[in-house]
Enzyme design. Structure first.
Site, PDB file in Angstrom:
ATOM      1  N   ASN A  48      37.974 -93.018 -17.303  1.00 55.75           N
ATOM      2  CA  ASN A  48      38.160 -94.472 -17.323  1.00 55.75           C
ATOM      3  C   ASN A  48      36.996 -95.177 -18.029  1.00 55.75           C
ATOM      4  OD1 ASN A  48      40.514 -94.266 -15.805  1.00 55.75           O
ATOM      5  ND2 ASN A  48      39.393 -94.337 -13.880  1.00 55.75           N
ATOM      6  N   HIS A 139      47.696-100.603  -6.299  1.00 58.41           N
ATOM      7  CA  HIS A 139      46.734 -99.542  -5.977  1.00 58.41           C
ATOM      8  C   HIS A 139      46.574 -99.351  -4.463  1.00 58.41           C
ATOM      9  CE1 HIS A 139      42.609 -97.690  -5.955  1.00 58.41           C
ATOM     10  NE2 HIS A 139      43.160 -97.044  -6.969  1.00 58.41           N
ATOM     11  N   GLU A 182      48.384-105.853  -9.665  1.00 57.65           N
ATOM     12  CA  GLU A 182      47.373-105.380 -10.613  1.00 57.65           C
ATOM     13  C   GLU A 182      47.706-106.052 -11.939  1.00 57.65           C
ATOM     14  OE1 GLU A 182      46.941-101.052 -10.878  1.00 57.65           O
ATOM     15  OE2 GLU A 182      47.470-100.892  -8.769  1.00 57.65           O
ATOM     16  N   SER A 186      47.384 -98.814 -12.865  1.00 56.33           N
ATOM     17  CA  SER A 186      46.464 -97.697 -13.120  1.00 56.33           C
ATOM     18  C   SER A 186      47.157 -96.381 -13.432  1.00 56.33           C
ATOM     19  CB  SER A 186      45.532 -97.511 -11.923  1.00 56.33           C
ATOM     20  OG  SER A 186      46.274 -97.188 -10.771  1.00 56.33           O
ATOM     21  N   ASP A 211      44.282-107.777  -9.381  1.00 61.37           N
ATOM     22  CA  ASP A 211      43.280-106.719  -9.536  1.00 61.37           C
ATOM     23  C   ASP A 211      43.247-106.333 -11.014  1.00 61.37           C
ATOM     24  OD1 ASP A 211      41.950-104.327  -9.803  1.00 61.37           O
ATOM     25  OD2 ASP A 211      42.726-103.464  -7.949  1.00 61.37           O
ATOM     26  N   HIS A 214      41.705-102.373 -14.664  1.00 65.09           N
ATOM     27  CA  HIS A 214      41.897-101.684 -15.951  1.00 65.09           C
ATOM     28  C   HIS A 214      42.091-102.648 -17.122  1.00 65.09           C
ATOM     29  CE1 HIS A 214      42.009 -97.746 -14.070  1.00 65.09           C
ATOM     30  NE2 HIS A 214      42.621 -98.364 -13.069  1.00 65.09           N
ATOM     31  N   LYS A 239      35.061 -98.885 -14.560  1.00 63.75           N
ATOM     32  CA  LYS A 239      35.983 -98.356 -15.588  1.00 63.75           C
ATOM     33  C   LYS A 239      35.397 -98.703 -16.966  1.00 63.75           C
ATOM     34  CE  LYS A 239      38.948 -98.086 -11.966  1.00 63.75           C
ATOM     35  NZ  LYS A 239      38.741 -96.950 -11.092  1.00 63.75           N
TER      36      LYS A 239
HETATM   37  C1  LIG Z   1      43.782-100.877  -9.824  1.00 66.23           C
HETATM   38  C2  LIG Z   1      42.564-100.297  -9.184  1.00 66.23           C
HETATM   39  N1  LIG Z   1      41.904-101.028  -8.278  1.00 66.23           N
HETATM   40  C3  LIG Z   1      40.794-100.560  -7.674  1.00 66.23           C
HETATM   41  C4  LIG Z   1      40.303 -99.305  -7.974  1.00 66.23           C
HETATM   42  C5  LIG Z   1      39.086 -98.805  -7.275  1.00 66.23           C
HETATM   43  O1  LIG Z   1      37.950 -99.052  -8.046  1.00 66.23           O
HETATM   44  P1  LIG Z   1      36.621 -98.237  -7.837  1.00 66.23           P
HETATM   45  O2  LIG Z   1      36.795 -96.953  -8.567  1.00 66.23           O
HETATM   46  O3  LIG Z   1      35.559 -99.110  -8.405  1.00 66.23           O
HETATM   47  O4  LIG Z   1      36.473 -98.013  -6.365  1.00 66.23           O
HETATM   48  C6  LIG Z   1      40.931 -98.533  -8.923  1.00 66.23           C
HETATM   49  C7  LIG Z   1      40.379 -97.206  -9.279  1.00 66.23           C
HETATM   50  O5  LIG Z   1      40.966 -96.204  -9.276  1.00 66.23           O
HETATM   51  C8  LIG Z   1      42.111 -99.021  -9.532  1.00 66.23           C
HETATM   52  O6  LIG Z   1      42.768 -98.285 -10.434  1.00 66.23           O
END
Ligand SMILES: Cc1ncc(COP(=O)(O)O)c(C=O)c1O
Length: 392
Positions: A48, A139, A182, A186, A211, A214, A239
């Site tokens: 990522n 997520h 999101e 992801s 969120d 990405h 990421k």
């Molecule tokens: C959409 C989404 N939110 C949150 C996270 C979590 O982020 P972090 O890796 O900083 O804990 C991820 C990571 O996989 C994600 O893909």
């Protein structure tokens, strides 16, 4: 204790039999775009670190500088004695990039979603149970935040804004409503219909929470992400920004409220100064990385095209995340093993991370990959497809 051990053992055996057992694999140092495992170097299509910032000299330099100045750790939670000055500087930059009044830095994206949503949906503060309308493929950390608040979500079909609106319109008039999505999904690399979601949230007096894990760094003007018009934006520095940590950006009132109620801020040690140094450097670099962003999108589009031309399913991906949706977990594992044997590293993503019957290889495209790397990958997949026949 013995009995419990047997329960866990039987669970592990079951995972093994279904090709679903996860393993931790030790990574050795390698250049950006590559990964070294067991002495063998692979092209990395599972990172990522989209902009290749994790090895950037400016991130490493600021990290070292702040480590030397403030020490290796914050030493306490931010509300006690861990609030080093860099937090405020980063929060101001994030608030301004996201067009919000204020921002708050938290420990990780997972922790941010878990604890920010828990605080926002607190029934004792809201004086009623809020209606939470959420994309089905959000997520795991967003589900975790809802569960921690004791809320049962109303989940709409993936990307289906009309379905979201139907669910929102059923919300009791006297309870607060939230819409959760999101921006870039992801596991699918597709993009939420942000404009429609913003409209239906405002039409239904709902708060839109997005969120942008990405999207930030890679999409939008100067990499600012895709969530600008959401009421509350959550995102991570782990990421495209190449290091670690997370933020929430919102109105001053929401941020002040979170400082009182967000467990992840109150009961957890602040991020180390070293990490804050990397975050700060990465934010400053973002406007300069237009060429890298273009390269990432160009490579992803080339790959998608080539795969679609030979009949592989890449879902609705339009970003740097491109899934090859295979179906059975066993077949996804076989393809990932084949690619490993040809020095390509890509992760097979299996249920429960993705829905049953949609196991996939999740390819990610980064600024550290060359065109020759992508062409090599495409050539291997074409050969594999020819040998194995049409996708079932
Ligand atoms: C959409 C989404 N939110 C949150 C996270 C979590 O982020 P972090 O890796 O900083 O804990 C991820 C990571 O996989 C994600 O893909």
């Amino acid at each position: 204790m013995k009995q419990i051990e047997n329960v866990y053992k039987s669970f592990l055996q079951d995972c093994h039999e279904k090709n679903l057992r996860r393993k931790l694999i030790a990574i050795e140092p390698e250049k950006a775009g590559k990964i070294k495992v067991g002495g063998q170097t692979y092209l990395n299509f599972a990172s990522n670190d989209y902009l290749g910032l994790k090895h950037h000299p400016k991130l490493l330099e600021q990290s070292r500088k702040y480590g030397e100045k403030y020490g290796a750790g914050a030493g306490a939670s931010r509300l006690v004695t861990g609030n080093t000055p860099l937090f405020g500087e980063i929060e101001q930059k994030i608030a301004s990039l996201k067009g919000k009044q204020a921002a708050l830095v938290l420990a990780s994206g997972y922790q941010a979603n878990g604890t920010v949503l828990q605080a926002l949906f607190d029934k004792t503060i809201l004086k009623s149970s809020p209606t939470i309308v959420a994309d089905k493929l959000n997520h795991a950390s967003m589900h975790f935040g809802c569960a921690a608040a004791g809320i049962r979500q109303k989940r709409y079909r993936h990307l289906d804004a009309d379905h979201a609106e139907n669910l929102l319109s059923e919300a009791p008039a006297d309870t607060p409503a939230f819409l959760l999505t999101e921006t870039v999904f992801s596991m699918d690399g597709d993009i939420a219909p942000m404009k429609q979601l913003i409209n239906i949230a405002s039409k239904n007096q709902a708060t839109l929470i997005a969120d942008d894990a990405h999207g930030f760094g890679i999409l939008g003007k100067e990499g600012r992400g895709l969530a600008e018009e959401a009421d509350i934006i959550i995102g991570t520095f782990s990421k495209a920004l190449g290091s670690f940590g997370a933020y929430v950006a919102a109105s001053q009132t929401v941020i002040d409220y979170l400082i009182q109620r967000c467990g992840g801020l109150i009961y957890s040690t602040g991020l180390p100064p070293t990490t804050l140094g990397s975050i700060n450097a990465a934010i400053d670099l973002l406007p300069e990385l237009e060429a890298e962003r273009k390269q990432v999108q160009r490579n992803a589009a080339f790959f998608r095209n080539e795969m679609n031309n030979i009949g592989w399913d890449t879902g609705k991906s339009e970003t740097q995340i491109v899934p090859l949706i295979i179906g059975p977990a066993k077949e996804a594992m076989e393809l990932s093993e084949y690619l490993k044997s040809e020095n390509i590293w890509v992760t097979a993503i299996r249920p429960p991370t993705v829905p049953e019957g949609t196991a996939r290889l999740r390819f990610t495209f980064t600024a550290s990959q060359s065109e020759a790397d992508i062409e090599y990958l495409v050539k291997l997949l074409k050969q594999y497809k020819k040998k194995r026949g049409p996708q079932s």
